[in-house]
Scaffold this active site. Sequence first.
Site, PDB file in Angstrom:
ATOM      1  N   LYS A  64       0.852  -1.180   0.000  1.00  0.00           N
ATOM      2  CA  LYS A  64       0.000   0.000   0.000  1.00  0.00           C
ATOM      3  C   LYS A  64       0.889   1.231   0.000  1.00  0.00           C
ATOM      4  O   LYS A  64       1.913   1.252   0.693  1.00  0.00           O
ATOM      5  CB  LYS A  64      -0.892  -0.025   1.255  1.00  0.00           C
ATOM      6  CG  LYS A  64      -1.869   1.140   1.353  1.00  0.00           C
ATOM      7  CD  LYS A  64      -2.747   1.021   2.594  1.00  0.00           C
ATOM      8  CE  LYS A  64      -3.798   2.116   2.676  1.00  0.00           C
ATOM      9  NZ  LYS A  64      -4.647   1.991   3.880  1.00  0.00           N
ATOM     10  N   SER A  68      -9.569   2.176   2.975  1.00  0.00           N
ATOM     11  CA  SER A  68      -8.670   2.890   2.102  1.00  0.00           C
ATOM     12  C   SER A  68      -7.682   1.987   1.359  1.00  0.00           C
ATOM     13  O   SER A  68      -7.108   2.429   0.369  1.00  0.00           O
ATOM     14  CB  SER A  68      -7.874   3.921   2.918  1.00  0.00           C
ATOM     15  OG  SER A  68      -7.060   3.285   3.895  1.00  0.00           O
ATOM     16  N   SER A  76      -9.720  -0.207   7.249  1.00  0.00           N
ATOM     17  CA  SER A  76      -9.168  -0.172   5.888  1.00  0.00           C
ATOM     18  C   SER A  76      -8.481  -1.430   5.386  1.00  0.00           C
ATOM     19  O   SER A  76      -8.154  -1.500   4.209  1.00  0.00           O
ATOM     20  CB  SER A  76      -8.219   1.010   5.743  1.00  0.00           C
ATOM     21  OG  SER A  76      -8.974   2.173   5.563  1.00  0.00           O
TER      22      SER A  76
HETATM   23  N1  GLN Z   1     -13.067   4.640   6.522  1.00  0.00           N
HETATM   24  C1  GLN Z   1     -12.343   5.050   7.664  1.00  0.00           C
HETATM   25  C2  GLN Z   1     -11.865   6.464   7.478  1.00  0.00           C
HETATM   26  O1  GLN Z   1     -12.189   7.032   6.491  1.00  0.00           O
HETATM   27  C3  GLN Z   1     -11.194   4.123   7.953  1.00  0.00           C
HETATM   28  C4  GLN Z   1      -9.987   4.370   7.110  1.00  0.00           C
HETATM   29  C5  GLN Z   1      -8.817   3.533   7.529  1.00  0.00           C
HETATM   30  O2  GLN Z   1      -8.946   2.530   8.207  1.00  0.00           O
HETATM   31  N2  GLN Z   1      -7.633   3.990   7.124  1.00  0.00           N
HETATM   32  O3  GLN Z   1     -11.188   7.027   8.276  1.00  0.00           O
END
Ligand code: GLN
Length: 486
Positions: A74, A149, A173
């Site tokens: 990532k 994400s 994420s």
């Molecule tokens: N959807 C969540 C956010 O927007 C989690 C994102 C994540 O785990 N990086 O913060």
Amino acid sequence: MHNKTISELSRLLQTRKISATELAKLFLARIAQSDLNAFLHVDEALTLAQAADADANIQYQDFGPLTGIPIAHKDIFVTQGWRSTAGSKMLENYVSPFDATAVIKLRDAGTVTLGKLNCDEFAMGSSNENSFFGAVKNPWDKAAIPGGSSGGSAAAVAARLAPGATGTDTGGSIRQPAALCGITGIKPTYGRVSRYGMIAYASSLDQGGPMAKTAEDCAILLNAMVGFDPRDATSLQRAEEDFTQNIDAPLNGLRIGVPKEYFGEGLAPDVEHAVCAAITEYEKLGAKIVEISLPNTALSIPVYYVIAPAEASSNLSRFDGVRYGFRAKEYGDLQDMYRKTRAQGFGEEVQRRILVGTYVLSHGYYDAYYLQAQRIRRLIAQDFQQAFTQCDVIMGPVTPTVAWNIGDKADDPVANYLGDIYTLSTNLAGLPGMSIPCGFGIGDVNARRPVGLQLTGNYFDEARLLNIAHQFQLATDWHQRTPEGV
Ligand code: GLN
């Protein structure tokens, strides 16, 4: 070949049925042909040099289970060779002078890096649409989002562009995109995988972990990723552990806690159906179901969306046009340079969170929002400890619905936040959590969109979670299904 698991590829490499170079070339070719926008940076020469190293080691019988296995990272993990952008214009051309600890550990274990994977900007998002480099398509249905994400990671594994990938999970994420793309992912206990070199979003929640086709592959990757790191102040010291060791243990007598709050209003019937069928499958494997309650579940959304932006607003202050990456072309004085750089360099969602974060931390609001959120965070963690007196593992949905269409929620941040309802509390409590494929939606469109089952364990129960997931994957074939044409 591209459908083989890491453990299968490992055997082929060690018996010299295929070389690391051939394997790297095969996946690089698949990446070059893909139209999913999953990869942001590829560098064939760098990849092939690593593969040649692996081949030399195999020749001298110096190998482990990950020697020669191609994986991708990532773009939140910094890498010396490939650019590291965090999906942001702010870091568009940024090349890190060092590798993240997780990247080093996976390299030391012999993996070959295929490149860097698309993600929501600074890991803020649930659909990958917040990437400066454009949305990623879900390989099961290219009209759909892959989740976020870590959307690039999930799409890459699902489309067999890489046998495994790294992800990060601040509020879901790893688990959410794994669920929406029909793959397996684990977020370890907070502190197990070093955050050093993971571009920071919300430091008290961020945790890296592996994403792959199977639980067994995740265990192999996790073995290499965990460990104490003096460069991460919240890294934990634990005795070494082999996450594959007890993966074959039977599940007789396992107590599965099913939180009633996870099956109420808002859960789509097709997701509920697949998740309940999976829990029934576990009963056949010898598990017992216990109804539990996690009473503060609904509060995890406001709590998370106060704490995460608060930490983000502090972490992102370093992007000032001086120390890293992007700087506005035209500006007046120094203040104006900061303002224009940050206004032009950060996307809309990132700016929104910086504003929310500075607001809740400001004098007069700190007690009302930030401190209050911290108090409820503690209650959420206590709810889990109460639940774990009644059960060994908690199961439920990862997401309220299957993947939605690209564009459908792009202008509605709150709709995106609400979709995080089942994943946020795990991070707030610092617990380990997994997503494993357990079916598909129902109906013309949804029947092609995967559903994930969420497994949450108590602190340091990663090995148990992987065992529980592996037993399900021995009994079912959801994890072996592939999108059409893959
Ligand atoms: N959807 C969540 C956010 O927007 C989690 C994102 C994540 O785990 N990086 O913060």
